[in-house]
Scaffold this motif. Structure first.
Motif, PDB file in Angstrom:
ATOM      1  N   ILE A  96       4.230  12.512 -18.420  1.00  0.00           N
ATOM      2  CA  ILE A  96       4.574  11.059 -19.911  1.00  0.00           C
ATOM      3  C   ILE A  96       5.760  10.080 -19.360  1.00  0.00           C
ATOM      4  N   SER A  97       6.048  10.156 -18.977  1.00  0.00           N
ATOM      5  CA  SER A  97       7.491   9.485 -18.394  1.00  0.00           C
ATOM      6  C   SER A  97       6.643   7.866 -17.846  1.00  0.00           C
ATOM      7  N   SER A  98       5.825   8.570 -16.814  1.00  0.00           N
ATOM      8  CA  SER A  98       4.907   8.101 -16.096  1.00  0.00           C
ATOM      9  C   SER A  98       3.626   6.955 -17.121  1.00  0.00           C
ATOM     10  N   LEU A  99       3.466   7.617 -17.883  1.00  0.00           N
ATOM     11  CA  LEU A  99       2.583   6.654 -18.552  1.00  0.00           C
ATOM     12  C   LEU A  99       2.756   5.826 -19.639  1.00  0.00           C
ATOM     13  N   ALA A 100       4.738   6.368 -20.156  1.00  0.00           N
ATOM     14  CA  ALA A 100       5.055   5.518 -20.537  1.00  0.00           C
ATOM     15  C   ALA A 100       5.481   3.937 -20.563  1.00  0.00           C
ATOM     16  N   PHE A 101       6.306   4.251 -19.031  1.00  0.00           N
ATOM     17  CA  PHE A 101       6.011   3.300 -17.864  1.00  0.00           C
ATOM     18  C   PHE A 101       4.984   2.523 -17.834  1.00  0.00           C
ATOM     19  N   GLY A 102       3.700   2.801 -17.886  1.00  0.00           N
ATOM     20  CA  GLY A 102       2.380   2.304 -17.756  1.00  0.00           C
ATOM     21  C   GLY A 102       2.488   0.946 -18.534  1.00  0.00           C
ATOM     22  N   VAL A 103       2.260   2.282 -19.929  1.00  0.00           N
ATOM     23  CA  VAL A 103       2.411   1.030 -21.257  1.00  0.00           C
ATOM     24  C   VAL A 103       3.739   0.126 -21.180  1.00  0.00           C
ATOM     25  N   VAL A 104       4.454  -0.142 -20.767  1.00  0.00           N
ATOM     26  CA  VAL A 104       5.570  -1.050 -21.428  1.00  0.00           C
ATOM     27  C   VAL A 104       5.176  -1.738 -19.941  1.00  0.00           C
ATOM     28  N   ALA A 105       4.698  -1.674 -19.004  1.00  0.00           N
ATOM     29  CA  ALA A 105       4.183  -2.696 -17.652  1.00  0.00           C
ATOM     30  C   ALA A 105       2.715  -3.559 -17.891  1.00  0.00           C
ATOM     31  N   VAL A 106       1.688  -2.567 -18.713  1.00  0.00           N
ATOM     32  CA  VAL A 106       0.818  -3.968 -19.247  1.00  0.00           C
ATOM     33  C   VAL A 106       1.506  -4.480 -20.503  1.00  0.00           C
ATOM     34  N   ALA A 107       2.519  -4.184 -21.793  1.00  0.00           N
ATOM     35  CA  ALA A 107       3.242  -4.836 -22.679  1.00  0.00           C
ATOM     36  C   ALA A 107       3.184  -6.289 -21.938  1.00  0.00           C
ATOM     37  N   ILE A 108       4.552  -5.781 -21.148  1.00  0.00           N
ATOM     38  CA  ILE A 108       4.583  -6.986 -20.357  1.00  0.00           C
ATOM     39  C   ILE A 108       3.655  -8.094 -20.065  1.00  0.00           C
ATOM     40  N   GLY A 109       3.269  -6.883 -18.947  1.00  0.00           N
ATOM     41  CA  GLY A 109       1.738  -8.121 -19.050  1.00  0.00           C
ATOM     42  C   GLY A 109       0.964  -8.942 -19.887  1.00  0.00           C
ATOM     43  N   LEU A 127       2.683  -1.636   0.211  1.00  0.00           N
ATOM     44  CA  LEU A 127       1.502  -0.205  -0.532  1.00  0.00           C
ATOM     45  C   LEU A 127       0.990   0.273   0.649  1.00  0.00           C
ATOM     46  N   ILE A 128       0.047  -0.319   1.465  1.00  0.00           N
ATOM     47  CA  ILE A 128      -0.893  -0.176   2.464  1.00  0.00           C
ATOM     48  C   ILE A 128      -0.148   1.366   3.213  1.00  0.00           C
ATOM     49  N   ALA A 129       1.191   0.743   3.616  1.00  0.00           N
ATOM     50  CA  ALA A 129       2.107   1.568   4.745  1.00  0.00           C
ATOM     51  C   ALA A 129       2.466   2.618   3.906  1.00  0.00           C
ATOM     52  N   ILE A 130       2.413   2.410   2.107  1.00  0.00           N
ATOM     53  CA  ILE A 130       3.069   3.545   1.864  1.00  0.00           C
ATOM     54  C   ILE A 130       1.628   4.843   1.756  1.00  0.00           C
ATOM     55  N   MET A 131       0.704   4.185   1.281  1.00  0.00           N
ATOM     56  CA  MET A 131      -0.159   4.793   1.531  1.00  0.00           C
ATOM     57  C   MET A 131      -0.661   5.202   2.967  1.00  0.00           C
ATOM     58  N   ALA A 133      -1.493  17.106  -4.966  1.00  0.00           N
ATOM     59  CA  ALA A 133      -0.213  15.852  -5.424  1.00  0.00           C
ATOM     60  C   ALA A 133      -0.867  14.284  -4.573  1.00  0.00           C
ATOM     61  N   ILE A 134      -0.618  14.754  -3.184  1.00  0.00           N
ATOM     62  CA  ILE A 134      -1.274  13.989  -2.166  1.00  0.00           C
ATOM     63  C   ILE A 134      -2.130  12.739  -2.761  1.00  0.00           C
ATOM     64  N   ARG A 135      -3.219  13.311  -3.451  1.00  0.00           N
ATOM     65  CA  ARG A 135      -4.569  12.241  -3.774  1.00  0.00           C
ATOM     66  C   ARG A 135      -4.100  11.603  -4.885  1.00  0.00           C
ATOM     67  N   ALA A 136      -3.378  12.714  -6.090  1.00  0.00           N
ATOM     68  CA  ALA A 136      -3.202  12.021  -6.927  1.00  0.00           C
ATOM     69  C   ALA A 136      -1.902  10.586  -6.744  1.00  0.00           C
ATOM     70  N   LYS A 137      -1.297  10.603  -6.142  1.00  0.00           N
ATOM     71  CA  LYS A 137       0.011   9.228  -5.353  1.00  0.00           C
ATOM     72  C   LYS A 137      -1.018   8.648  -4.803  1.00  0.00           C
ATOM     73  N   LEU A 138      -2.428   8.638  -3.543  1.00  0.00           N
ATOM     74  CA  LEU A 138      -2.779   8.082  -3.399  1.00  0.00           C
ATOM     75  C   LEU A 138      -3.671   7.359  -4.150  1.00  0.00           C
ATOM     76  N   THR A 139      -4.397   7.924  -5.338  1.00  0.00           N
ATOM     77  CA  THR A 139      -5.172   7.239  -6.814  1.00  0.00           C
ATOM     78  C   THR A 139      -3.906   5.862  -7.172  1.00  0.00           C
ATOM     79  N   VAL A 162       7.867  11.008  -1.275  1.00  0.00           N
ATOM     80  CA  VAL A 162       7.135  11.193  -0.268  1.00  0.00           C
ATOM     81  C   VAL A 162       7.656  11.952   1.167  1.00  0.00           C
ATOM     82  N   GLN A 163       9.023  11.567   1.540  1.00  0.00           N
ATOM     83  CA  GLN A 163       9.736  11.410   2.267  1.00  0.00           C
ATOM     84  C   GLN A 163      10.477  12.542   2.581  1.00  0.00           C
TER      85      GLN A 163
END
Length: 165
Positions: free
Chosen positions: A8-21, A53-57, A79-85, A143-144
């Motif tokens: 929910i927190s990640s979704l809210a963050f995403g909604v705020v980011a899109v609204a700012i955009g 981002l490529i380094a993180i992936m 969890a890794i697959r979700a983060k990569l997505t 990740v670390q």
């Protein structure tokens, strides 16, 4: 429960980011119209962020450093697959931003009316992508710490096997 709150927190963050955009794209035209310096900064920042981002992936996808049995790796794979997505989609946002800037550069003298809309779109994508990028350090830290936790669990398992012997 914790995972659901995190989603929910990640979704809210995403909604705020899109609204700012959206706000940036709609109201920020005066900041970037005919501002070559701003465009260069955006290109530079997103080129650097794309490399980071490529380094993180790469770190996320490197399963060779996961300690322990295949069961440990299997439990972490979802969890890794979700983060990569999520990182993949953020990378696409970077590419869209850079592509829109490239298209704008090509058409701004021939199609000035279309170029204004392209400016709005790239500034909106840039603002959204930039805000979403604030989660990258947290992702890298997660990740670390996951890897450290896995090493500790593997060593604990090895130690308990030795204690039983």
């Amino acid at each position: 429960m914790k995972n659901s709150q995190g989603q929910i927190s990640s979704l809210a963050f995403g909604v705020v980011a899109v609204a700012i955009g959206v706000v940036a794209g709609w109201q920020g035209l005066d900041l970037i119209h005919d501002n070559d310096d701003a465009r260069e900064v955006i290109v530079t920042v997103f080129s650097i962020l794309a490399g980071f981002l490529i380094a993180i992936m790469t770190l996320l996808g490197d399963q060779s450093v996961l300690p322990g049995s295949w069961r440990i790796a299997e439990t972490q794979s979802k969890a890794i697959r979700a983060k990569l997505t999520r990182q993949k989609w953020l990378f696409y946002c970077y590419l869209v931003t850079l592509s829109l800037i490239f298209i704008h550069t090509l058409i701004r003298t021939k199609l000035p009316e279309a170029a204004i809309w392209i400016e709005r779109f790239y500034f909106g994508f840039a603002a959204t992508s930039f805000v979403l990028s604030f989660k990258l350090p947290g992702t890298l830290m997660a990740v670390q710490t996951d890897r450290v936790d896995a090493v500790i669990a593997a060593r604990r398992g090895s130690a308990s096997k030795l204690d039983r012997s």
